[in-house]
Design a protein around this motif. Structure first.
Motif, PDB file in Angstrom:
ATOM      1  N   PRO A  60      14.308  47.140  30.093  1.00  0.00           N
ATOM      2  CA  PRO A  60      13.960  48.133  31.036  1.00  0.00           C
ATOM      3  C   PRO A  60      12.399  48.122  31.335  1.00  0.00           C
ATOM      4  O   PRO A  60      11.879  47.440  31.188  1.00  0.00           O
ATOM      5  CB  PRO A  60      14.091  49.446  30.267  1.00  0.00           C
ATOM      6  CG  PRO A  60      15.501  49.234  29.556  1.00  0.00           C
ATOM      7  CD  PRO A  60      15.511  47.442  29.223  1.00  0.00           C
ATOM      8  N   PRO A  95      12.914  49.696  28.441  1.00  0.00           N
ATOM      9  CA  PRO A  95      12.517  50.592  29.232  1.00  0.00           C
ATOM     10  C   PRO A  95      11.199  50.345  29.857  1.00  0.00           C
ATOM     11  O   PRO A  95      10.863  50.920  31.349  1.00  0.00           O
ATOM     12  CB  PRO A  95      12.316  51.804  28.286  1.00  0.00           C
ATOM     13  CG  PRO A  95      13.423  51.441  27.313  1.00  0.00           C
ATOM     14  CD  PRO A  95      13.467  50.046  27.007  1.00  0.00           C
ATOM     15  N   GLY A 137      12.805  50.530  33.354  1.00  0.00           N
ATOM     16  CA  GLY A 137      12.878  51.995  33.350  1.00  0.00           C
ATOM     17  C   GLY A 137      12.338  52.892  34.602  1.00  0.00           C
ATOM     18  O   GLY A 137      12.562  53.774  34.995  1.00  0.00           O
ATOM     19  N   VAL A 184       9.396  56.008  33.806  1.00  0.00           N
ATOM     20  CA  VAL A 184       8.961  55.670  32.498  1.00  0.00           C
ATOM     21  C   VAL A 184       7.360  55.431  32.721  1.00  0.00           C
ATOM     22  O   VAL A 184       6.653  55.974  31.646  1.00  0.00           O
ATOM     23  CB  VAL A 184       9.645  54.315  32.129  1.00  0.00           C
ATOM     24  CG1 VAL A 184       8.798  53.788  30.689  1.00  0.00           C
ATOM     25  CG2 VAL A 184      10.992  54.682  31.616  1.00  0.00           C
ATOM     26  N   ASP A 224      11.817  52.459  22.820  1.00  0.00           N
ATOM     27  CA  ASP A 224      13.337  52.556  23.187  1.00  0.00           C
ATOM     28  C   ASP A 224      13.751  53.441  22.418  1.00  0.00           C
ATOM     29  O   ASP A 224      14.673  54.305  22.902  1.00  0.00           O
ATOM     30  CB  ASP A 224      13.947  51.190  23.157  1.00  0.00           C
ATOM     31  CG  ASP A 224      13.129  49.880  23.640  1.00  0.00           C
ATOM     32  OD1 ASP A 224      11.792  49.902  23.522  1.00  0.00           O
ATOM     33  OD2 ASP A 224      13.832  49.017  24.237  1.00  0.00           O
ATOM     34  N   GLN A 240      12.404  57.166  23.316  1.00  0.00           N
ATOM     35  CA  GLN A 240      13.428  57.515  24.485  1.00  0.00           C
ATOM     36  C   GLN A 240      14.597  58.102  24.188  1.00  0.00           C
ATOM     37  O   GLN A 240      14.818  59.146  24.758  1.00  0.00           O
ATOM     38  CB  GLN A 240      13.094  56.500  25.549  1.00  0.00           C
ATOM     39  CG  GLN A 240      13.877  56.949  26.911  1.00  0.00           C
ATOM     40  CD  GLN A 240      14.221  55.610  27.922  1.00  0.00           C
ATOM     41  OE1 GLN A 240      14.585  54.562  27.473  1.00  0.00           O
ATOM     42  NE2 GLN A 240      13.417  55.938  29.105  1.00  0.00           N
TER      43      GLN A 240
END
Length: 442
Positions: free
Chosen positions: A10, A33, A37, A41, A268, A271
């Motif tokens: 991501p 992320p 993301g 993000v 990660d 999140q």
């Protein structure tokens, strides 16, 4: 420092920032992320309070020199070939209002032998400007805007090739950082070879590094280290450290080893557990613990205090003079009654800014700022915001605060700002004492 070999990808991007809390600095490592993301993000990171974002992990192909971010090819033959949106997204990371002022790319992990691949490439082609290693890492720097390259070697530990590689990235204008957890002798020798070009050491204090003493590493390396902890993760988010745990441990290391910052592993996981433990709570825990205190206020967020003299309400006051209005009157020098004080079971105060504003951050001035004992400073609190006075979002979770003045650079939009006091004082007294609650907008 990695616990897993590679994470499916991501997103992440970069640019120029504001300072956080009273000198504290906080880094967060992230994998997938940060690449896939998207801009959401990036915006979360900008508003989080973290001052450093570490893109983990770059893997190096021993035959071609190609660079992968986890399992995604990002650089080949001296050219960036990854997600075309990523560099622009990364550039937003340091665009004000933001807490981020530094980006690093981390090379290696517990799985692939990336540092062995680097050694092979150096033996075959060197580190000159025409070498594949130089051209690929130059392309990576251009794409990410990285200020530093982070060494996450967990198995190769070859001093000569690592020194050559580090000098190569230093010649590109980057600094070099470590993230050790074992083999102190190797890292000491590498630091001796590179000198002041090593400006950060992120010491792993979880998993294989559990029990590492930041004081011992600082003494061996001749510089303070920034210890790291693993956020809550796993099923039910019950494994690992909560923000309160992080604040407590960082405070202890500040006292015992003089740490100037710390880091969290892994975004990660943060999140995935954000509903209970948001990124801002971890950043606040590190910044407040490592930033110190004292009566000199840190730099406030950009703009003007739009909470000044706005209507303020709150839970029952300690007496008729210590009302919420006293905490938005712009003064901490009107005597020890120039504050909002509450002994209610649930201690909250709320400010109506009059209209929705784009905010850059918040400042809370505690008892120590107003001339009272610093042990009466608010220890644990949340700051929430709302645009309609009905739906609220938590944008700051401060735990283990020791500062007289707490600064939270958080980019958000709100008309209403609410301070929820979780634990009133460090010393155990039950009275909440807030001298000023400030909200800043450009």
């Amino acid at each position: 420092m990695a616990v897993v070999a590679a994470i499916a990808l991501p997103a992440a991007p970069a640019s120029a920032a504001t300072t956080l809390a009273a000198g504290g600095r906080s880094a967060v490592y992230g994998g997938g992320p940060f690449y896939s993301g998207g801009q959401s993000v990036m915006n979360t990171l900008r508003a989080s309070g973290f001052t450093t974002v570490v893109l983990w992990a770059i893997h190096v192909h021993a035959d071609t020199g190609d660079l992968y971010l986890n399992d995604q090819l990002v650089v080949s033959n001296g050219q960036y070939v990854g997600n075309p949106d990523w560099p622009a997204q990364l550039r937003t990371l340091k665009q004000a209002p933001t807490s981020v002022n530094r980006i690093e790319v981390s090379v290696g992990s517990a799985g692939p032998d990336d540092w062995g691949a680097i050694a092979t490439l150096i033996s075959q082609g060197g580190t000159g400007t025409s070498s594949i290693l130089y051209r690929n890492f130059q392309a990576l720097k251009t794409a990410t805007g990285a200020d530093a390259v982070n060494d996450d070697d967990e198995q190769h530990y070859d001093l000569n090739s690592t020194t050559s590689f580090a000098r190569m990235v230093i010649s590109m204008g980057q600094t070099f950082t470590f993230v050790p957890y074992t083999d102190m002798g190797f890292w000491r020798s590498l630091k001796s070879n590179l000198g002041a070009s090593v400006d950060r050491v992120y010491l792993q204090d979880y998993a294989g590094g559990t029990g590492n003493d930041p004081g011992a590493w600082a003494s061996s390396l001749g510089m303070p280290v920034d210890p790291g902890l693993w956020s809550r993760h796993g099923s039910g988010c019950t494994t690992g450290d909560s923000p309160a745990d992080v604040g407590s441990k960082m405070q202890a290391w500040k006292a015992s080893a003089g740490i100037q910052g710390g880091f969290m592993w892994l975004y990660d996981d943060i999140q995935a557990c954000a509903g209970q433990y948001p990124a801002s709570a971890y950043a606040s825990a590190i910044n407040n613990a490592t930033g110190g205190g004292g009566s000199t206020p840190p730099s406030v967020p950009a703009g003007t205090n739009v909470a000044l003299n706005r209507p303020a309400t709150g839970s029952a006051s300690c007496n008729s003079t210590e009302t919420p209005a006293k905490a938005v009157n712009g003064s901490v020098s009107g005597g020890t009654s120039d504050k909002w004080c509450s002994l209610a079971a649930t201690k909250t105060m709320q400010v109506d800014l009059g209209s929705n504003r784009t905010l850059n951050g918040f400042v809370v001035r505690h008892a120590g700022a107003g001339g009272e004992a610093a042990t009466w400073n608010t220890r644990d609190y949340d700051i929430q915001v709302s645009t309609d006075n009905a739906t609220w979002r938590t944008v700051v979770q401060a735990r283990g605060n020791t500062a007289n003045v707490s600064v939270h650079n958080v980019a958000t939009s709100a008309r209403y700002v609410r301070l929820n006091v979780i634990t009133a004082e460090q010393g155990g007294n039950s009275a909440a004492r807030v001298y000023e609650l400030e909200a800043y907008a450009s």
